[in-house]
Design a protein around this motif. Sequence first.
Motif, PDB file in Angstrom:
ATOM      1  N   LEU A  20       2.222  79.369  41.125  1.00 46.18           N
ATOM      2  CA  LEU A  20       3.075  78.239  41.512  1.00 46.18           C
ATOM      3  C   LEU A  20       2.246  77.095  42.072  1.00 46.18           C
ATOM      4  CD1 LEU A  20       5.990  77.269  41.735  1.00 46.18           C
ATOM      5  CD2 LEU A  20       6.087  78.252  44.023  1.00 46.18           C
ATOM      6  N   ILE A  21       1.307  77.419  42.959  1.00 38.90           N
ATOM      7  CA  ILE A  21       0.458  76.380  43.547  1.00 38.90           C
ATOM      8  C   ILE A  21      -0.384  75.707  42.478  1.00 38.90           C
ATOM      9  CG2 ILE A  21      -1.482  75.962  45.121  1.00 38.90           C
ATOM     10  CD1 ILE A  21      -0.348  78.202  46.889  1.00 38.90           C
ATOM     11  N   LEU A  22      -0.972  76.516  41.577  1.00 44.66           N
ATOM     12  CA  LEU A  22      -1.789  75.952  40.504  1.00 44.66           C
ATOM     13  C   LEU A  22      -0.967  75.062  39.584  1.00 44.66           C
ATOM     14  CD1 LEU A  22      -4.115  78.919  39.466  1.00 44.66           C
ATOM     15  CD2 LEU A  22      -4.813  76.737  40.446  1.00 44.66           C
ATOM     16  N   LEU A  23       0.244  75.501  39.264  1.00 43.98           N
ATOM     17  CA  LEU A  23       1.107  74.691  38.398  1.00 43.98           C
ATOM     18  C   LEU A  23       1.397  73.333  39.017  1.00 43.98           C
ATOM     19  CD1 LEU A  23       3.721  77.212  36.942  1.00 43.98           C
ATOM     20  CD2 LEU A  23       2.078  75.837  35.659  1.00 43.98           C
ATOM     21  N   VAL A  24       1.706  73.330  40.310  1.00 46.01           N
ATOM     22  CA  VAL A  24       2.031  72.072  40.991  1.00 46.01           C
ATOM     23  C   VAL A  24       0.807  71.161  41.039  1.00 46.01           C
ATOM     24  CG1 VAL A  24       2.714  71.042  43.183  1.00 46.01           C
ATOM     25  CG2 VAL A  24       3.895  73.078  42.350  1.00 46.01           C
ATOM     26  N   VAL A  25      -0.331  71.715  41.481  1.00 48.55           N
ATOM     27  CA  VAL A  25      -1.550  70.909  41.631  1.00 48.55           C
ATOM     28  C   VAL A  25      -2.063  70.432  40.279  1.00 48.55           C
ATOM     29  CG1 VAL A  25      -3.952  70.927  42.405  1.00 48.55           C
ATOM     30  CG2 VAL A  25      -2.193  72.041  43.790  1.00 48.55           C
ATOM     31  N   MET A  26      -2.188  71.358  39.315  1.00 52.46           N
ATOM     32  CA  MET A  26      -2.734  70.992  38.015  1.00 52.46           C
ATOM     33  C   MET A  26      -1.796  70.057  37.244  1.00 52.46           C
ATOM     34  SD  MET A  26      -5.682  72.374  37.944  1.00 52.46           S
ATOM     35  CE  MET A  26      -6.139  72.209  36.226  1.00 52.46           C
ATOM     36  N   SER A  27      -0.494  70.248  37.404  1.00 57.41           N
ATOM     37  CA  SER A  27       0.458  69.347  36.738  1.00 57.41           C
ATOM     38  C   SER A  27       0.347  67.942  37.301  1.00 57.41           C
ATOM     39  CB  SER A  27       1.889  69.871  36.902  1.00 57.41           C
ATOM     40  OG  SER A  27       2.050  71.119  36.264  1.00 57.41           O
ATOM     41  N   ALA A  28       0.162  67.840  38.618  1.00 62.49           N
ATOM     42  CA  ALA A  28      -0.016  66.525  39.233  1.00 62.49           C
ATOM     43  C   ALA A  28      -1.289  65.855  38.714  1.00 62.49           C
ATOM     44  CB  ALA A  28      -0.063  66.659  40.757  1.00 62.49           C
ATOM     45  N   VAL A  29      -2.371  66.633  38.633  1.00 58.90           N
ATOM     46  CA  VAL A  29      -3.631  66.099  38.093  1.00 58.90           C
ATOM     47  C   VAL A  29      -3.453  65.689  36.638  1.00 58.90           C
ATOM     48  CG1 VAL A  29      -6.022  66.672  37.496  1.00 58.90           C
ATOM     49  CG2 VAL A  29      -5.059  67.433  39.678  1.00 58.90           C
ATOM     50  N   PHE A  30      -2.747  66.514  35.865  1.00 56.73           N
ATOM     51  CA  PHE A  30      -2.494  66.224  34.456  1.00 56.73           C
ATOM     52  C   PHE A  30      -1.729  64.914  34.296  1.00 56.73           C
ATOM     53  CE2 PHE A  30       0.683  66.448  31.053  1.00 56.73           C
ATOM     54  CZ  PHE A  30      -0.129  66.548  29.936  1.00 56.73           C
ATOM     55  N   LEU A  31      -0.678  64.745  35.087  1.00 62.17           N
ATOM     56  CA  LEU A  31       0.129  63.519  34.987  1.00 62.17           C
ATOM     57  C   LEU A  31      -0.676  62.290  35.367  1.00 62.17           C
ATOM     58  CD1 LEU A  31       3.560  64.743  36.440  1.00 62.17           C
ATOM     59  CD2 LEU A  31       3.034  64.172  34.066  1.00 62.17           C
ATOM     60  N   VAL A  32      -1.498  62.416  36.412  1.00 61.26           N
ATOM     61  CA  VAL A  32      -2.327  61.277  36.837  1.00 61.26           C
ATOM     62  C   VAL A  32      -3.316  60.909  35.736  1.00 61.26           C
ATOM     63  CG1 VAL A  32      -4.128  60.540  38.450  1.00 61.26           C
ATOM     64  CG2 VAL A  32      -2.091  61.715  39.306  1.00 61.26           C
ATOM     65  N   GLN A  33      -3.985  61.913  35.154  1.00 61.42           N
ATOM     66  CA  GLN A  33      -4.963  61.649  34.096  1.00 61.42           C
ATOM     67  C   GLN A  33      -4.300  61.055  32.859  1.00 61.42           C
ATOM     68  OE1 GLN A  33      -6.904  65.452  33.541  1.00 61.42           O
ATOM     69  NE2 GLN A  33      -8.573  64.903  34.911  1.00 61.42           N
ATOM     70  N   TYR A  34      -3.151  61.610  32.471  1.00 65.88           N
ATOM     71  CA  TYR A  34      -2.480  61.113  31.273  1.00 65.88           C
ATOM     72  C   TYR A  34      -1.970  59.689  31.491  1.00 65.88           C
ATOM     73  CZ  TYR A  34       0.795  60.636  27.428  1.00 65.88           C
ATOM     74  OH  TYR A  34       1.477  60.173  26.334  1.00 65.88           O
ATOM     75  N   THR A  35      -1.405  59.435  32.670  1.00 72.07           N
ATOM     76  CA  THR A  35      -0.915  58.085  32.978  1.00 72.07           C
ATOM     77  C   THR A  35      -2.056  57.078  32.955  1.00 72.07           C
ATOM     78  OG1 THR A  35       0.853  59.010  34.359  1.00 72.07           O
ATOM     79  CG2 THR A  35       0.313  56.688  34.679  1.00 72.07           C
ATOM     80  N   TRP A  36      -3.199  57.487  33.529  1.00 73.63           N
ATOM     81  CA  TRP A  36      -4.366  56.609  33.523  1.00 73.63           C
ATOM     82  C   TRP A  36      -4.845  56.353  32.090  1.00 73.63           C
ATOM     83  CZ3 TRP A  36      -9.344  57.540  31.715  1.00 73.63           C
ATOM     84  CH2 TRP A  36     -10.306  56.566  32.035  1.00 73.63           C
ATOM     85  N   PHE A  37      -4.903  57.410  31.279  1.00 72.80           N
ATOM     86  CA  PHE A  37      -5.354  57.261  29.893  1.00 72.80           C
ATOM     87  C   PHE A  37      -4.402  56.368  29.112  1.00 72.80           C
ATOM     88  CE2 PHE A  37      -5.381  58.696  25.458  1.00 72.80           C
ATOM     89  CZ  PHE A  37      -6.725  58.504  25.142  1.00 72.80           C
ATOM     90  N   ARG A  38      -3.092  56.556  29.319  1.00 69.77           N
ATOM     91  CA  ARG A  38      -2.103  55.735  28.617  1.00 69.77           C
ATOM     92  C   ARG A  38      -2.254  54.263  29.013  1.00 69.77           C
ATOM     93  NH1 ARG A  38       2.997  53.649  29.276  1.00 69.77           N
ATOM     94  NH2 ARG A  38       4.349  53.718  27.428  1.00 69.77           N
ATOM     95  N   ARG A  39      -2.438  53.996  30.298  1.00 72.86           N
ATOM     96  CA  ARG A  39      -2.625  52.619  30.743  1.00 72.86           C
ATOM     97  C   ARG A  39      -3.889  52.010  30.152  1.00 72.86           C
ATOM     98  NH1 ARG A  39      -2.553  53.554  35.735  1.00 72.86           N
ATOM     99  NH2 ARG A  39      -4.777  53.449  36.179  1.00 72.86           N
ATOM    100  N   GLU A  40      -4.961  52.826  30.082  1.00 74.69           N
ATOM    101  CA  GLU A  40      -6.203  52.338  29.490  1.00 74.69           C
ATOM    102  C   GLU A  40      -6.009  51.985  28.018  1.00 74.69           C
ATOM    103  OE1 GLU A  40      -9.608  51.957  30.636  1.00 74.69           O
ATOM    104  OE2 GLU A  40      -8.432  51.734  32.476  1.00 74.69           O
ATOM    105  N   MET A  41      -5.286  52.831  27.286  1.00 73.28           N
ATOM    106  CA  MET A  41      -5.056  52.570  25.862  1.00 73.28           C
ATOM    107  C   MET A  41      -4.280  51.271  25.663  1.00 73.28           C
ATOM    108  SD  MET A  41      -6.401  54.834  23.801  1.00 73.28           S
ATOM    109  CE  MET A  41      -5.387  54.667  22.332  1.00 73.28           C
ATOM    110  N   ILE A  42      -3.262  51.072  26.482  1.00 73.21           N
ATOM    111  CA  ILE A  42      -2.441  49.862  26.345  1.00 73.21           C
ATOM    112  C   ILE A  42      -3.247  48.624  26.749  1.00 73.21           C
ATOM    113  CG2 ILE A  42      -0.399  48.682  27.236  1.00 73.21           C
ATOM    114  CD1 ILE A  42       0.937  51.429  27.420  1.00 73.21           C
TER     115      ILE A  42
END
Length: 270
Positions: A20-42
């Motif tokens: 549960l802890i890993l899911l919460v932490v890693m999902s947050a990291v995943f969302l931050v990285q993906y959001t950053w990558f999406r913003r960079e692409m745009i």
Amino acid sequence: MARKPFHQSLRFKMTFGVILILLVVMSAVFLVQYTWFRREMIERLGLSSTPLSDVIKGSLKHAMATRNLDEVNHIVANVSRQKGVIKVFVVDKQGVIRISPETGDIGQRLRLDDVTCQICHRVQAENRNKTVIFSAAQGQRIFRNVNPIANEPECYGCHGSRDKIIGVLICDFSMAEVDQRLASTFREMLLSLGITILVCVATISITINRLVISRLERFVRATKLLGGGRLDQEMRSEGSDEIGELATSFNEMLENLRRATDVRRRKELL
């Protein structure tokens, strides 16, 4: 004594907690990285459209000075044929299309109540973005770059010098390639997230089992035998942590029980 269901065991609870802890932490990291990558692409798409806009605006200034729009029409037509470009056109302050590779569009007035126009015009002019993303009627996602055309000395011959802005250059780009890249990256990051969580869970579970669960299970077995009257048990004191201290205390308790039992038996013999 009946064996407890696995979901009630300490091993399950600790493993579930780790997951549960890993899911919460890693999902947050995943969302931050993906959001950053999406913003960079745009942002890259926006930066790639800037040179095209500069070329068109530069040629427009030259055309104003020479009173010849053929050069601008030629450049706009060439730009509109580039990969990923959907439409390029110039509108005046009244929203009338003045330059477009599609001759049928020239002279048409853009309707401000149009969905694609409302994206910008529903807010005040000072709060409007120069780039927006929207979905066309056909469902195609479009990246629109909007560049105001400043009224400069080269333009005074036709537009006078009062107005600061004489028109707007609008470039529409397809988001298909960007969306495909984002979807591919999303899948790769999701797979990486899953593998990382599995590896972490396996590693932590093995560590917890070795350092905590297996040692506690030995205590459970020893206490059951002790409850059956067997005083010949002894726990190994592994390390100086809390479980090691518990083993030492358990051994001291057993030694005291043995002595008390020996004393009682001597009294019974007497």
